[in-house]
Motif scaffolding. Structure first.
Motif, short mmCIF file in Angstrom:
data_model
loop_
_atom_site.label_atom_id
_atom_site.label_comp_id
_atom_site.label_asym_id
_atom_site.label_seq_id
_atom_site.Cartn_x
_atom_site.Cartn_y
_atom_site.Cartn_z
N ASP A 1 7.69 13.71 5.79
CA ASP A 1 8.60 12.77 5.12
C ASP A 1 7.88 11.46 4.88
OD1 ASP A 1 10.75 14.49 5.01
OD2 ASP A 1 11.49 13.90 6.99
N VAL A 2 8.02 10.95 3.67
CA VAL A 2 7.37 9.70 3.27
C VAL A 2 8.43 8.65 2.99
CG1 VAL A 2 6.04 8.62 1.42
CG2 VAL A 2 5.33 10.84 2.31
N THR A 3 8.22 7.46 3.49
CA THR A 3 9.09 6.32 3.22
C THR A 3 8.24 5.21 2.63
OG1 THR A 3 10.45 6.90 5.13
CG2 THR A 3 10.73 4.69 4.22
N ILE A 4 8.70 4.67 1.50
CA ILE A 4 7.97 3.59 0.84
C ILE A 4 8.86 2.35 0.85
CG2 ILE A 4 6.86 2.82 -1.29
CD1 ILE A 4 5.47 5.27 -0.37
N ASP A 5 8.48 1.37 1.65
CA ASP A 5 9.23 0.12 1.71
C ASP A 5 8.44 -1.08 1.20
OD1 ASP A 5 11.53 1.27 2.87
OD2 ASP A 5 10.61 1.22 4.85
N SER A 6 7.17 -0.86 0.89
CA SER A 6 6.33 -1.99 0.48
C SER A 6 5.12 -1.49 -0.32
CB SER A 6 5.84 -2.74 1.73
OG SER A 6 4.97 -1.90 2.48
N ILE A 7 4.40 -2.44 -0.87
CA ILE A 7 3.15 -2.12 -1.57
C ILE A 7 2.18 -1.47 -0.60
CG2 ILE A 7 1.13 -3.15 -2.70
CD1 ILE A 7 3.06 -5.35 -3.73
N SER A 8 2.13 -1.98 0.60
CA SER A 8 1.24 -1.45 1.63
C SER A 8 1.56 0.01 1.95
CB SER A 8 1.33 -2.31 2.89
OG SER A 8 0.50 -1.82 3.89
N ASP A 9 2.85 0.32 2.08
CA ASP A 9 3.26 1.71 2.33
C ASP A 9 2.81 2.62 1.19
OD1 ASP A 9 4.59 0.94 4.64
OD2 ASP A 9 6.59 0.97 3.72
N ALA A 10 3.03 2.17 -0.03
CA ALA A 10 2.64 2.99 -1.19
C ALA A 10 1.14 3.19 -1.23
CB ALA A 10 3.14 2.33 -2.47
N ALA A 11 0.37 2.13 -0.93
CA ALA A 11 -1.09 2.24 -0.94
C ALA A 11 -1.55 3.24 0.12
CB ALA A 11 -1.74 0.88 -0.72
N ASP A 12 -0.93 3.20 1.29
CA ASP A 12 -1.29 4.15 2.35
C ASP A 12 -0.99 5.59 1.93
OD1 ASP A 12 -2.26 2.23 4.12
OD2 ASP A 12 -0.38 2.09 5.24
N VAL A 13 0.17 5.80 1.32
CA VAL A 13 0.56 7.14 0.88
C VAL A 13 -0.37 7.64 -0.23
CG1 VAL A 13 2.37 8.46 -0.30
CG2 VAL A 13 2.97 6.97 1.60
N LEU A 14 -0.58 6.80 -1.24
CA LEU A 14 -1.46 7.19 -2.34
C LEU A 14 -2.88 7.43 -1.86
CD1 LEU A 14 -0.16 4.66 -5.02
CD2 LEU A 14 0.10 7.15 -5.08
N GLY A 15 -3.36 6.55 -0.98
CA GLY A 15 -4.70 6.71 -0.42
C GLY A 15 -4.83 8.00 0.37
N ALA A 16 -3.80 8.33 1.14
CA ALA A 16 -3.83 9.57 1.93
C ALA A 16 -3.87 10.79 1.02
CB ALA A 16 -2.61 9.63 2.85
N ILE A 17 -3.02 10.80 0.00
CA ILE A 17 -3.00 11.94 -0.91
C ILE A 17 -4.35 12.09 -1.60
CG2 ILE A 17 -1.97 12.89 -3.02
CD1 ILE A 17 0.66 11.47 -2.16
N PHE A 18 -4.89 10.99 -2.09
CA PHE A 18 -6.19 11.05 -2.77
C PHE A 18 -7.27 11.54 -1.81
CE2 PHE A 18 -10.11 9.66 -4.63
CZ PHE A 18 -9.90 9.80 -6.00
N HIS A 19 -7.29 10.99 -0.60
CA HIS A 19 -8.31 11.35 0.38
C HIS A 19 -8.24 12.83 0.77
CE1 HIS A 19 -11.14 10.66 3.67
NE2 HIS A 19 -10.32 11.36 4.43
N ILE A 20 -7.02 13.34 0.92
CA ILE A 20 -6.85 14.74 1.31
C ILE A 20 -7.20 15.69 0.18
CG2 ILE A 20 -5.09 16.46 1.91
CD1 ILE A 20 -3.77 14.21 3.63
N TYR A 21 -6.78 15.36 -1.03
CA TYR A 21 -6.99 16.27 -2.15
C TYR A 21 -8.35 16.13 -2.81
CZ TYR A 21 -2.28 18.04 -1.89
OH TYR A 21 -1.13 18.65 -1.47
N PHE A 22 -8.98 14.98 -2.67
CA PHE A 22 -10.30 14.76 -3.27
C PHE A 22 -11.28 14.21 -2.24
CE2 PHE A 22 -7.13 13.95 -6.67
CZ PHE A 22 -7.41 15.05 -7.46
#
Length: 170
Positions: free
Chosen positions: A118-139
């Motif tokens: 489950d992902v929760t986005i409450d801030s720019i920082s949260d979104a950056a962490d989520v996007l960074g994680a997805i990018f890091h895992i998939y690429f």
């Protein structure tokens, strides 16, 4: 590329739920130049349902690029770099980043599915962490060569934004 071992989403991702379906199984080449990295990040965001026609899109692409490549990544400093690069105020960058997250109704469930948590986005920082994680895992194989993302340039979109800002003051 930056070491993201402290990203909580990477540590908690359900690796068994992962697949490359959203990315069509196509992986970019391993060593990228700054421009190639920027193109890959922009495509990555588009595939995650980010609206490429909003002003915040280019700011998110640049912020994510900084997040991924800078060992000394700091959100406020990165926003400053982006503001300087595009010749706009830091507050405008923040507003556009936040607006793009709010308008991105499909992003959170998609991110949850891609990470298997489950992902929760409450801030720019949260979104950056989520996007960074997805990018890091998939690429995970990508390395960015010569990623000096602070270089200034002037482009047509920047000129049009300046015209819009200055015409509103009259």
């Amino acid at each position: 590329m930056r070491n993201l071992s402290n990203n909580n989403y990477i540590a908690s991702a359900d690796k068994s739920a992962l697949g490359l379906g959203i990315f069509d199984g196509v992986l970019p080449k391993k060593h990228l130049s700054e421009n190639e990295m920027h193109t890959v990040v922009r495509d990555f965001l588009a595939r995650l349902k980010f609206d490429i026609h909003t002003v915040g899109y280019k700011y998110w692409a640049k912020l994510l690029q900084l997040y991924l490549v800078r060992d000394d990544y700091n959100q406020d400093a990165s926003i400053e770099v982006i503001a300087e690069r595009y010749g706009v105020a830091n507050s405008l960058i923040k507003d556009n980043l936040e607006t793009l997250i709010e308008r991105n109704s499909e992003f959170v469930p998609l991110a949850s599915k891609l990470l298997g948590v489950d992902v929760t986005i409450d801030s720019i920082s949260d979104a950056a962490d989520v996007l960074g994680a997805i990018f890091h895992i998939y690429f995970p194989q990508i390395e960015c060569d010569e990623c000096d993302v602070s270089r200034s340039h002037i482009n047509f979109l920047q000129v049009m934004e300046y015209v819009q800002r200055t015409s509103k003051k009259d």
